[in-house]
Design an enzyme around this catalytic site. Structure first.
Site, mmCIF file in Angstrom:
data_model
loop_
_atom_site.group_PDB
_atom_site.id
_atom_site.type_symbol
_atom_site.label_atom_id
_atom_site.label_comp_id
_atom_site.label_asym_id
_atom_site.label_seq_id
_atom_site.Cartn_x
_atom_site.Cartn_y
_atom_site.Cartn_z
ATOM 1 N N TYR A 1 -14.369 7.254 -13.274
ATOM 2 C CA TYR A 1 -14.253 6.062 -12.426
ATOM 3 C C TYR A 1 -14.857 4.847 -13.139
ATOM 4 O O TYR A 1 -14.230 3.787 -13.235
ATOM 5 C CB TYR A 1 -14.945 6.295 -11.080
ATOM 6 C CG TYR A 1 -14.886 5.109 -10.156
ATOM 7 C CD1 TYR A 1 -13.727 4.818 -9.441
ATOM 8 C CD2 TYR A 1 -15.977 4.255 -10.006
ATOM 9 C CE1 TYR A 1 -13.663 3.715 -8.595
ATOM 10 C CE2 TYR A 1 -15.925 3.151 -9.169
ATOM 11 C CZ TYR A 1 -14.765 2.888 -8.462
ATOM 12 O OH TYR A 1 -14.705 1.790 -7.635
ATOM 13 N N ASP B 1 0.857 -1.198 0.000
ATOM 14 C CA ASP B 1 0.000 0.000 0.000
ATOM 15 C C ASP B 1 0.890 1.245 0.000
ATOM 16 O O ASP B 1 2.044 1.199 0.427
ATOM 17 C CB ASP B 1 -0.906 0.013 1.245
ATOM 18 C CG ASP B 1 -2.207 0.775 1.015
ATOM 19 O OD1 ASP B 1 -3.268 0.141 0.933
ATOM 20 O OD2 ASP B 1 -2.159 2.021 0.889
HETATM 21 P P1 NAI Z 1 -10.322 1.890 0.337
HETATM 22 O O1 NAI Z 1 -10.301 3.344 0.062
HETATM 23 O O2 NAI Z 1 -10.866 1.393 1.641
HETATM 24 O O3 NAI Z 1 -8.848 1.283 0.154
HETATM 25 C C1 NAI Z 1 -8.081 1.585 -0.958
HETATM 26 C C2 NAI Z 1 -6.622 1.396 -0.593
HETATM 27 O O4 NAI Z 1 -5.851 1.652 -1.763
HETATM 28 C C3 NAI Z 1 -6.125 2.341 0.508
HETATM 29 O O5 NAI Z 1 -5.458 1.609 1.510
HETATM 30 C C4 NAI Z 1 -5.181 3.270 -0.229
HETATM 31 O O6 NAI Z 1 -4.085 3.717 0.568
HETATM 32 C C5 NAI Z 1 -4.704 2.385 -1.370
HETATM 33 N N1 NAI Z 1 -4.196 3.157 -2.499
HETATM 34 C C6 NAI Z 1 -4.767 4.228 -3.101
HETATM 35 N N2 NAI Z 1 -3.963 4.708 -4.061
HETATM 36 C C7 NAI Z 1 -2.860 3.897 -4.077
HETATM 37 C C8 NAI Z 1 -1.674 3.886 -4.848
HETATM 38 N N3 NAI Z 1 -1.424 4.797 -5.791
HETATM 39 N N4 NAI Z 1 -0.767 2.908 -4.591
HETATM 40 C C9 NAI Z 1 -0.990 1.992 -3.610
HETATM 41 N N5 NAI Z 1 -2.075 1.967 -2.850
HETATM 42 C C10 NAI Z 1 -3.007 2.921 -3.075
HETATM 43 O O7 NAI Z 1 -11.111 1.260 -0.905
HETATM 44 P P2 NAI Z 1 -11.925 -0.102 -1.037
HETATM 45 O O8 NAI Z 1 -13.342 0.215 -0.899
HETATM 46 O O9 NAI Z 1 -11.316 -1.162 -0.243
HETATM 47 O O10 NAI Z 1 -11.696 -0.388 -2.592
HETATM 48 C C11 NAI Z 1 -10.851 -1.431 -3.051
HETATM 49 C C12 NAI Z 1 -11.100 -1.608 -4.533
HETATM 50 O O11 NAI Z 1 -12.457 -1.994 -4.753
HETATM 51 C C13 NAI Z 1 -10.882 -0.339 -5.349
HETATM 52 O O12 NAI Z 1 -10.258 -0.662 -6.560
HETATM 53 C C14 NAI Z 1 -12.290 0.172 -5.579
HETATM 54 O O13 NAI Z 1 -12.387 0.957 -6.757
HETATM 55 C C15 NAI Z 1 -13.059 -1.128 -5.701
HETATM 56 N N6 NAI Z 1 -14.471 -0.989 -5.393
HETATM 57 C C16 NAI Z 1 -14.901 -0.468 -4.188
HETATM 58 C C17 NAI Z 1 -16.245 -0.329 -3.941
HETATM 59 C C18 NAI Z 1 -16.774 0.248 -2.656
HETATM 60 O O14 NAI Z 1 -17.982 0.533 -2.577
HETATM 61 N N7 NAI Z 1 -15.971 0.424 -1.622
HETATM 62 C C19 NAI Z 1 -17.246 -0.710 -4.932
HETATM 63 C C20 NAI Z 1 -16.693 -1.274 -6.152
HETATM 64 C C21 NAI Z 1 -15.356 -1.390 -6.352
#
Ligand code: NAI
Length: 253
Positions: A154, A41
């Site tokens: 997105y 991360d």
């Molecule tokens: P989150 O915001 O809880 O976690 C995302 C993580 O990615 C964070 O720990 C952040 O530090 C890390 N991150 C961001 N930019 C980064 C980079 N450049 N390099 C390395 N790490 C980086 O998000 P969540 O909800 O866990 O999402 C995970 C995946 O699921 C994402 O790809 C999101 O688009 C997808 N997703 C999420 C949904 C939701 O409702 N939460 C719905 C559909 C898809």
């Protein structure tokens, strides 16, 4: 030691976006099934605390940096000598629409969600081709299935992730190796990113209608997405590749 039905003993699994939400839950699920998990991360401290909790390892990584990906690959090669599973969960969500899309936000969104996933697949495939086997799971989204006036970049980025997934899966399946690549498309999931989505929904006139496109009754818990990822990463999904698995409790049905 596996969980009975899924045994990832002896396998090395790498998860991006591991400090939070779906990535974090996935680290716990993979470790629970016996995998050695490497949490990656931007937030190294967050990744380290996940790694400590599951007896895994952590490394800082900005998924948009090819240089950093190669440094991580060298480290994995030196420490573990293999890579069996990659889960590309790092992602960001910024609200925009086609009419007023700010190219800076568009580039940021595609850099993390698309280029980050592509670079991860390239690094993982280097290991997996040598092994003749491996599994990659990419996080797309149900936001990629329909047009969305307030999450245009997105949704487009996630549609691209799903398409790259299909292309990579087909390319590998045709070479008769045992490398599988799938996409998971969640609806709304209760994570830090969900707070971004709620803010986006509230920006428009009828938030309930928009929310309804992503959730039926309640958002998913991150663990409910992680369980599907765990299945796809395991040999239990040995004939599943190139698939886009919707996990949204019928919201997009
Ligand atoms: P989150 O915001 O809880 O976690 C995302 C993580 O990615 C964070 O720990 C952040 O530090 C890390 N991150 C961001 N930019 C980064 C980079 N450049 N390099 C390395 N790490 C980086 O998000 P969540 O909800 O866990 O999402 C995970 C995946 O699921 C994402 O790809 C999101 O688009 C997808 N997703 C999420 C949904 C939701 O409702 N939460 C719905 C559909 C898809």
């Amino acid at each position: 030691m596996g969980n009975g039905w899924i045994d990832l003993g002896g396998q090395v699994a790498v998860v991006t976006g591991a400090a939070s939400g779906i990535g974090k839950a996935t680290c716990f699920a993979l470790a629970g099934a016996g995998a050695k998990v490497i949490a990656l991360d931007l937030d190294l401290q967050g990744a380290q605390s996940v790694a400590t909790a599951i007896g895994g390892a952590a490394h800082g990584l900005d998924v948009t940096s090819e240089f950093e990906w190669h440094a991580v690959a060298d480290w994995i090669e030196a420490e573990y000598g293999r890579l069996d599973i990659l889960v590309n969960s790092a992602g960001i969500a910024i609200s925009d629409s086609v009419g007023d899309a700010d190219l800076v936000n568009y580039h940021k969104t595609f850099a993390v969600n698309v280029e980050g996933t592509l670079l991860g697949m390239q690094v993982a495939l280097d290991f997996m081709r040598k092994q003749g086997k491996g599994a990659i799971v990419n996080l797309a989204s149900t936001a990629s299935l329909k047009g969305n006036p307030i999450m245009a970049s997105y949704g487009a980025s996630k549609a691209t992730v799903a398409h790259f997934t299909r292309s990579a899966a087909l390319q590998n399946a045709r070479t008769q190796n045992d490398i599988r690549i799938n996409a998971v498309l969640p609806g709304l999931v209760e994570t830090a990113m969900a707070d971004d989505f709620y803010g986006i929904f509230d920006k428009i006139g009828s938030p309930d209608d928009v929310r309804g496109a992503f959730t039926t009754g309640r958002p998913a818990r991150p663990e409910e997405i992680a369980d599907v990822i765990l299945f796809l990463a395991s040999d239990r999904a040995s004939f599943v590749s190139g698939a886009s698995i919707v996990v949204d409790r019928a919201a997009s049905a």
